[in-house]
Scaffold this motif. Structure first.
Motif, PDB file in Angstrom:
ATOM      1  N   VAL A  96       0.826  -1.204   0.000  1.00 54.49           N
ATOM      2  CA  VAL A  96       0.000   0.000   0.000  1.00 54.49           C
ATOM      3  C   VAL A  96       0.869   1.266   0.000  1.00 54.49           C
ATOM      4  O   VAL A  96       0.502   2.266  -0.616  1.00 54.49           O
ATOM      5  CB  VAL A  96      -0.970  -0.007   1.209  1.00 54.49           C
ATOM      6  N   THR A  97       2.027   1.202   0.642  1.00 50.84           N
ATOM      7  CA  THR A  97       2.889   2.391   0.700  1.00 50.84           C
ATOM      8  C   THR A  97       3.471   2.744  -0.664  1.00 50.84           C
ATOM      9  O   THR A  97       3.884   3.881  -0.877  1.00 50.84           O
ATOM     10  CB  THR A  97       4.043   2.187   1.705  1.00 50.84           C
ATOM     11  N   LYS A  98       3.495   1.794  -1.591  1.00 55.21           N
ATOM     12  CA  LYS A  98       4.067   2.036  -2.923  1.00 55.21           C
ATOM     13  C   LYS A  98       3.012   2.300  -3.987  1.00 55.21           C
ATOM     14  O   LYS A  98       3.346   2.662  -5.113  1.00 55.21           O
ATOM     15  CB  LYS A  98       4.930   0.848  -3.338  1.00 55.21           C
ATOM     16  N   GLN A  99       1.745   2.123  -3.665  1.00 55.77           N
ATOM     17  CA  GLN A  99       0.698   2.227  -4.667  1.00 55.77           C
ATOM     18  C   GLN A  99       0.584   3.626  -5.266  1.00 55.77           C
ATOM     19  O   GLN A  99       0.383   3.764  -6.467  1.00 55.77           O
ATOM     20  CB  GLN A  99      -0.643   1.773  -4.095  1.00 55.77           C
ATOM     21  N   GLN A 100       0.716   4.664  -4.460  1.00 55.11           N
ATOM     22  CA  GLN A 100       0.620   6.029  -4.986  1.00 55.11           C
ATOM     23  C   GLN A 100       1.770   6.315  -5.952  1.00 55.11           C
ATOM     24  O   GLN A 100       1.569   6.893  -7.021  1.00 55.11           O
ATOM     25  CB  GLN A 100       0.610   7.046  -3.847  1.00 55.11           C
ATOM     26  N   ARG A 101       2.958   5.876  -5.589  1.00 57.28           N
ATOM     27  CA  ARG A 101       4.118   6.071  -6.475  1.00 57.28           C
ATOM     28  C   ARG A 101       3.959   5.266  -7.763  1.00 57.28           C
ATOM     29  O   ARG A 101       4.254   5.752  -8.853  1.00 57.28           O
ATOM     30  CB  ARG A 101       5.407   5.678  -5.758  1.00 57.28           C
ATOM     31  N   LEU A 102       3.480   4.030  -7.649  1.00 60.10           N
ATOM     32  CA  LEU A 102       3.248   3.204  -8.830  1.00 60.10           C
ATOM     33  C   LEU A 102       2.214   3.838  -9.752  1.00 60.10           C
ATOM     34  O   LEU A 102       2.377   3.819 -10.974  1.00 60.10           O
ATOM     35  CB  LEU A 102       2.777   1.802  -8.420  1.00 60.10           C
ATOM     36  N   ASP A 103       1.165   4.385  -9.177  1.00 56.28           N
ATOM     37  CA  ASP A 103       0.138   5.049  -9.971  1.00 56.28           C
ATOM     38  C   ASP A 103       0.727   6.245 -10.713  1.00 56.28           C
ATOM     39  O   ASP A 103       0.468   6.442 -11.904  1.00 56.28           O
ATOM     40  CB  ASP A 103      -1.025   5.478  -9.080  1.00 56.28           C
ATOM     41  N   MET A 104       1.552   7.029 -10.030  1.00 59.25           N
ATOM     42  CA  MET A 104       2.180   8.190 -10.664  1.00 59.25           C
ATOM     43  C   MET A 104       3.125   7.757 -11.794  1.00 59.25           C
ATOM     44  O   MET A 104       3.102   8.316 -12.887  1.00 59.25           O
ATOM     45  CB  MET A 104       2.949   9.006  -9.605  1.00 59.25           C
ATOM     46  N   LEU A 105       3.938   6.719 -11.534  1.00 57.13           N
ATOM     47  CA  LEU A 105       4.853   6.222 -12.568  1.00 57.13           C
ATOM     48  C   LEU A 105       4.090   5.666 -13.763  1.00 57.13           C
ATOM     49  O   LEU A 105       4.481   5.863 -14.919  1.00 57.13           O
ATOM     50  CB  LEU A 105       5.781   5.151 -11.984  1.00 57.13           C
ATOM     51  N   ASN A 106       2.988   4.977 -13.500  1.00 54.42           N
ATOM     52  CA  ASN A 106       2.160   4.442 -14.576  1.00 54.42           C
ATOM     53  C   ASN A 106       1.555   5.572 -15.403  1.00 54.42           C
ATOM     54  O   ASN A 106       1.496   5.494 -16.637  1.00 54.42           O
ATOM     55  CB  ASN A 106       1.071   3.542 -14.000  1.00 54.42           C
ATOM     56  N   ASN A 107       1.116   6.651 -14.745  1.00 56.81           N
ATOM     57  CA  ASN A 107       0.564   7.803 -15.466  1.00 56.81           C
ATOM     58  C   ASN A 107       1.626   8.490 -16.312  1.00 56.81           C
ATOM     59  O   ASN A 107       1.362   8.906 -17.443  1.00 56.81           O
ATOM     60  CB  ASN A 107      -0.069   8.792 -14.487  1.00 56.81           C
ATOM     61  N   VAL A 108       2.850   8.607 -15.780  1.00 54.80           N
ATOM     62  CA  VAL A 108       3.951   9.208 -16.541  1.00 54.80           C
ATOM     63  C   VAL A 108       4.265   8.345 -17.761  1.00 54.80           C
ATOM     64  O   VAL A 108       4.431   8.863 -18.874  1.00 54.80           O
ATOM     65  CB  VAL A 108       5.197   9.398 -15.653  1.00 54.80           C
ATOM     66  N   ALA A 109       4.332   7.024 -17.576  1.00 52.51           N
ATOM     67  CA  ALA A 109       4.605   6.120 -18.695  1.00 52.51           C
ATOM     68  C   ALA A 109       3.515   6.227 -19.761  1.00 52.51           C
ATOM     69  O   ALA A 109       3.811   6.275 -20.958  1.00 52.51           O
ATOM     70  CB  ALA A 109       4.723   4.675 -18.203  1.00 52.51           C
ATOM     71  N   THR A 110       2.261   6.304 -19.332  1.00 53.69           N
ATOM     72  CA  THR A 110       1.153   6.440 -20.278  1.00 53.69           C
ATOM     73  C   THR A 110       1.248   7.744 -21.064  1.00 53.69           C
ATOM     74  O   THR A 110       1.044   7.763 -22.277  1.00 53.69           O
ATOM     75  CB  THR A 110      -0.202   6.361 -19.536  1.00 53.69           C
ATOM     76  N   ALA A 111       1.583   8.832 -20.386  1.00 46.30           N
ATOM     77  CA  ALA A 111       1.739  10.127 -21.070  1.00 46.30           C
ATOM     78  C   ALA A 111       2.889  10.075 -22.067  1.00 46.30           C
ATOM     79  O   ALA A 111       2.764  10.574 -23.198  1.00 46.30           O
ATOM     80  CB  ALA A 111       1.965  11.238 -20.048  1.00 46.30           C
ATOM     81  N   LEU A 112       4.003   9.456 -21.685  1.00 48.38           N
ATOM     82  CA  LEU A 112       5.142   9.344 -22.605  1.00 48.38           C
ATOM     83  C   LEU A 112       4.804   8.463 -23.803  1.00 48.38           C
ATOM     84  O   LEU A 112       5.243   8.739 -24.926  1.00 48.38           O
ATOM     85  CB  LEU A 112       6.376   8.806 -21.869  1.00 48.38           C
ATOM     86  N   ILE A 113       4.037   7.415 -23.577  1.00 46.58           N
ATOM     87  CA  ILE A 113       3.608   6.554 -24.693  1.00 46.58           C
ATOM     88  C   ILE A 113       2.736   7.352 -25.654  1.00 46.58           C
ATOM     89  O   ILE A 113       2.898   7.268 -26.880  1.00 46.58           O
ATOM     90  CB  ILE A 113       2.873   5.300 -24.165  1.00 46.58           C
ATOM     91  N   PHE A 114       1.821   8.156 -25.119  1.00 43.95           N
ATOM     92  CA  PHE A 114       0.964   8.993 -25.963  1.00 43.95           C
ATOM     93  C   PHE A 114       1.808   9.967 -26.794  1.00 43.95           C
ATOM     94  O   PHE A 114       1.605  10.103 -28.011  1.00 43.95           O
ATOM     95  CB  PHE A 114      -0.043   9.756 -25.102  1.00 43.95           C
ATOM     96  N   ILE A 115       2.762  10.628 -26.167  1.00 45.32           N
ATOM     97  CA  ILE A 115       3.643  11.570 -26.883  1.00 45.32           C
ATOM     98  C   ILE A 115       4.435  10.833 -27.956  1.00 45.32           C
ATOM     99  O   ILE A 115       4.582  11.324 -29.077  1.00 45.32           O
ATOM    100  CB  ILE A 115       4.572  12.293 -25.891  1.00 45.32           C
TER     101      ILE A 115
END
Length: 140
Positions: A96-115
């Motif tokens: 649970v302590t890593k879930q927020q960071r994982l969510d943020m990293l996943n969002n960054v990866a998704t944005a980079l994939i879109f770009i």
């Protein structure tokens, strides 16, 4: 096999068939990251081939500098995406302590994939002309 906390029962109404209806979320996320990484590698190879073709065309090609820049940006983003996906795949989603960071990293990866997809649309639009012995010849 994972602990009870890592398992999710997909059919809570039938506790007797627990083994058939459970998935390990951590394994699922890891497989998803590996699949994304494979697609990233395929696009990376395609961009490397495009870069080679542009370099073979030489500076006389009309869009030489534009394509070099776009392909370089795409390769840079793909490298960053690959690193992010490796980091995400190695982290425990159930912590649970890593879930927020994982969510943020996943969002960054998704944005980079879109770009990267947008950049590759422009790479395709500017295109690379064919070279070789058959170029310019009509085949009947």
């Amino acid at each position: 096999m994972g602990s009870e906390r890592e398992m999710i029962n997909l059919n809570p109404l039938s506790p007797g068939s627990r083994r058939e209806n459970t998935i390990n979320i951590n394994h699922y996320a890891t497989k998803k990251s590996v699949a994304e990484s494979m697609l990233d590698v395929a696009l990376f190879m395609a961009n490397a081939t495009q870069l080679k073709a542009v370099l073979e065309q030489g500076p006389s090609f009309q869009y030489y500098a534009t394509l070099i820049a776009l392909i370089s940006v795409s390769l840079f983003f793909q490298t960053a995406i690959g690193i992010l996906l490796i980091v995400v795949a190695r982290m425990n989603l159930n912590d649970v302590t890593k879930q927020q960071r994982l969510d943020m990293l996943n969002n960054v990866a998704t944005a980079l994939i879109f770009i990267t997809v947008i950049v590759n649309i422009f790479i395709t639009a500017f295109g690379v002309q064919k070279t070789g012995i058959l170029y310019g010849r009509r085949l009947y």
